[in-house]
Design a protein around this motif. Structure first.
Motif, PDB file in Angstrom:
ATOM      1  N   THR A  25      -5.038   4.768   3.517  1.00  0.00           N
ATOM      2  CA  THR A  25      -6.293   4.988   3.810  1.00  0.00           C
ATOM      3  C   THR A  25      -7.100   3.754   2.801  1.00  0.00           C
ATOM      4  OG1 THR A  25      -7.513   6.648   2.966  1.00  0.00           O
ATOM      5  CG2 THR A  25      -6.536   7.244   4.938  1.00  0.00           C
ATOM      6  N   SER A  26      -6.377   2.894   2.411  1.00  0.00           N
ATOM      7  CA  SER A  26      -7.519   2.564   1.706  1.00  0.00           C
ATOM      8  C   SER A  26      -6.552   0.961   1.377  1.00  0.00           C
ATOM      9  CB  SER A  26      -7.401   2.357  -0.229  1.00  0.00           C
ATOM     10  OG  SER A  26      -5.945   2.575  -0.259  1.00  0.00           O
TER      11      SER A  26
ATOM     12  N   THR B 231       6.041  11.952   5.439  1.00  0.00           N
ATOM     13  CA  THR B 231       5.590  10.704   5.156  1.00  0.00           C
ATOM     14  C   THR B 231       5.226  11.238   3.401  1.00  0.00           C
ATOM     15  OG1 THR B 231       5.066   9.647   6.426  1.00  0.00           O
ATOM     16  CG2 THR B 231       3.494   9.933   5.180  1.00  0.00           C
ATOM     17  N   ARG B 232       4.856  10.401   2.416  1.00  0.00           N
ATOM     18  CA  ARG B 232       4.243  11.712   1.539  1.00  0.00           C
ATOM     19  C   ARG B 232       2.830  11.271   1.049  1.00  0.00           C
ATOM     20  NH1 ARG B 232       8.741   8.994  -1.086  1.00  0.00           N
ATOM     21  NH2 ARG B 232      10.390   9.764  -0.401  1.00  0.00           N
TER      22      ARG B 232
ATOM     23  N   ASN C  15       0.619  -1.242  -0.308  1.00  0.00           N
ATOM     24  CA  ASN C  15      -0.306  -0.018   0.114  1.00  0.00           C
ATOM     25  C   ASN C  15       0.559   1.392   0.454  1.00  0.00           C
ATOM     26  OD1 ASN C  15      -2.742  -0.687   0.229  1.00  0.00           O
ATOM     27  ND2 ASN C  15      -3.102  -0.362   2.043  1.00  0.00           N
ATOM     28  N   PHE C  16       1.835   1.500   0.762  1.00  0.00           N
ATOM     29  CA  PHE C  16       2.593   2.378   1.128  1.00  0.00           C
ATOM     30  C   PHE C  16       3.336   2.617  -0.403  1.00  0.00           C
ATOM     31  CE2 PHE C  16       3.484   3.198   6.141  1.00  0.00           C
ATOM     32  CZ  PHE C  16       2.439   3.349   6.345  1.00  0.00           C
ATOM     33  N   SER C  17       3.720   1.593  -0.938  1.00  0.00           N
ATOM     34  CA  SER C  17       5.241   1.926  -1.961  1.00  0.00           C
ATOM     35  C   SER C  17       3.853   2.305  -3.315  1.00  0.00           C
ATOM     36  CB  SER C  17       4.903   0.500  -2.811  1.00  0.00           C
ATOM     37  OG  SER C  17       6.336  -0.266  -1.870  1.00  0.00           O
ATOM     38  N   ARG C  18       2.495   1.544  -3.780  1.00  0.00           N
ATOM     39  CA  ARG C  18       1.673   1.939  -4.481  1.00  0.00           C
ATOM     40  C   ARG C  18       0.965   3.604  -4.339  1.00  0.00           C
ATOM     41  NH1 ARG C  18      -2.551  -2.867  -4.532  1.00  0.00           N
ATOM     42  NH2 ARG C  18      -0.804  -3.992  -5.975  1.00  0.00           N
ATOM     43  N   ALA C  19       0.765   4.367  -2.820  1.00  0.00           N
ATOM     44  CA  ALA C  19       1.271   5.522  -2.981  1.00  0.00           C
ATOM     45  C   ALA C  19       1.938   6.129  -2.688  1.00  0.00           C
ATOM     46  CB  ALA C  19       0.308   5.422  -1.500  1.00  0.00           C
ATOM     47  N   ALA C  20       3.374   5.592  -3.266  1.00  0.00           N
ATOM     48  CA  ALA C  20       4.906   6.415  -3.312  1.00  0.00           C
ATOM     49  C   ALA C  20       5.191   7.326  -2.011  1.00  0.00           C
ATOM     50  CB  ALA C  20       4.575   6.827  -4.457  1.00  0.00           C
ATOM     51  N   THR C  21       4.688   6.244  -0.953  1.00  0.00           N
ATOM     52  CA  THR C  21       5.693   6.852   0.968  1.00  0.00           C
ATOM     53  C   THR C  21       6.134   6.461   0.965  1.00  0.00           C
ATOM     54  OG1 THR C  21       4.348   8.407   2.202  1.00  0.00           O
ATOM     55  CG2 THR C  21       3.176   6.423   1.789  1.00  0.00           C
TER      56      THR C  21
END
Length: 164
Positions: free
Chosen positions: A91-92, A86-87, A72-78
């Protein structure tokens, strides 16, 4: 032009007391060493193979939660590491079920090893570890995310439980 909080550059971090994987690994090693130096009886009314199966199941569940959280973090580029800003507020996916899937997975992994190894010390040390993670890591991250994302984080916090 003023950007919304999620768009503002942020070079701060949560300021956690230590990187969580190091806290988990250090506590695990301490527990296993304590088992050798000051052995305590592992009083569970079942056999080794069942404990290995239960522990292995918890380890696998923990790995799955950690992997889902990281994905999830990788997909959000954070970034995942707590020592980087945190970028994005994620929440999903698994983060819609628990705000801390990576730490929850680490606890399952840790507990699974303790059960499979029949290590009383590893399991006893989960209590102080939980205290350190809750107050030295999670509380600091929550305060940081509230400063960083404001109402968006507060809404997320109202909708999704910290652990389960």
């Amino acid at each position: 032009m003023r950007h919304p909080p999620a768009q503002q550059p942020d070079h701060g971090t949560a300021g956690v007391i230590a990187r969580p994987p190091i806290l988990f690994l250090g506590t695990l090693v301490l527990g296993l060493v304590a088992d050798r130096l000051l052995p305590l009886a592992f009083v569970v009314p079942t056999s080794g193979p069942i404990l290995t199966l239960v522990g292995g199941g918890l380890v696998l569940a923990g790995i799955a939660l950690v992997a889902a959280g990281i994905r999830n973090f990788s997909r959000a580029a954070t970034p995942v590491p707590t020592n980087e800003p945190t970028r994005a507020l994620v929440t999903s996916g698994i983060h819609g079920w628990t705000r801390n899937p990576i730490y929850l997975g680490m606890f399952l992994f840790y507990g699974g090893i303790g059960i499979a190894a029949q290590s009383t010390w590893v399991l006893v040390l989960v209590l102080p570890l939980a205290f350190v993670i809750r107050y030295g890591v999670v509380a600091r991250e929550e305060a940081y995310l509230e400063r960083r994302f404001g109402d968006a984080y507060l809404d997320y916090r109202r909708r999704v439980r910290r652990w389960l």
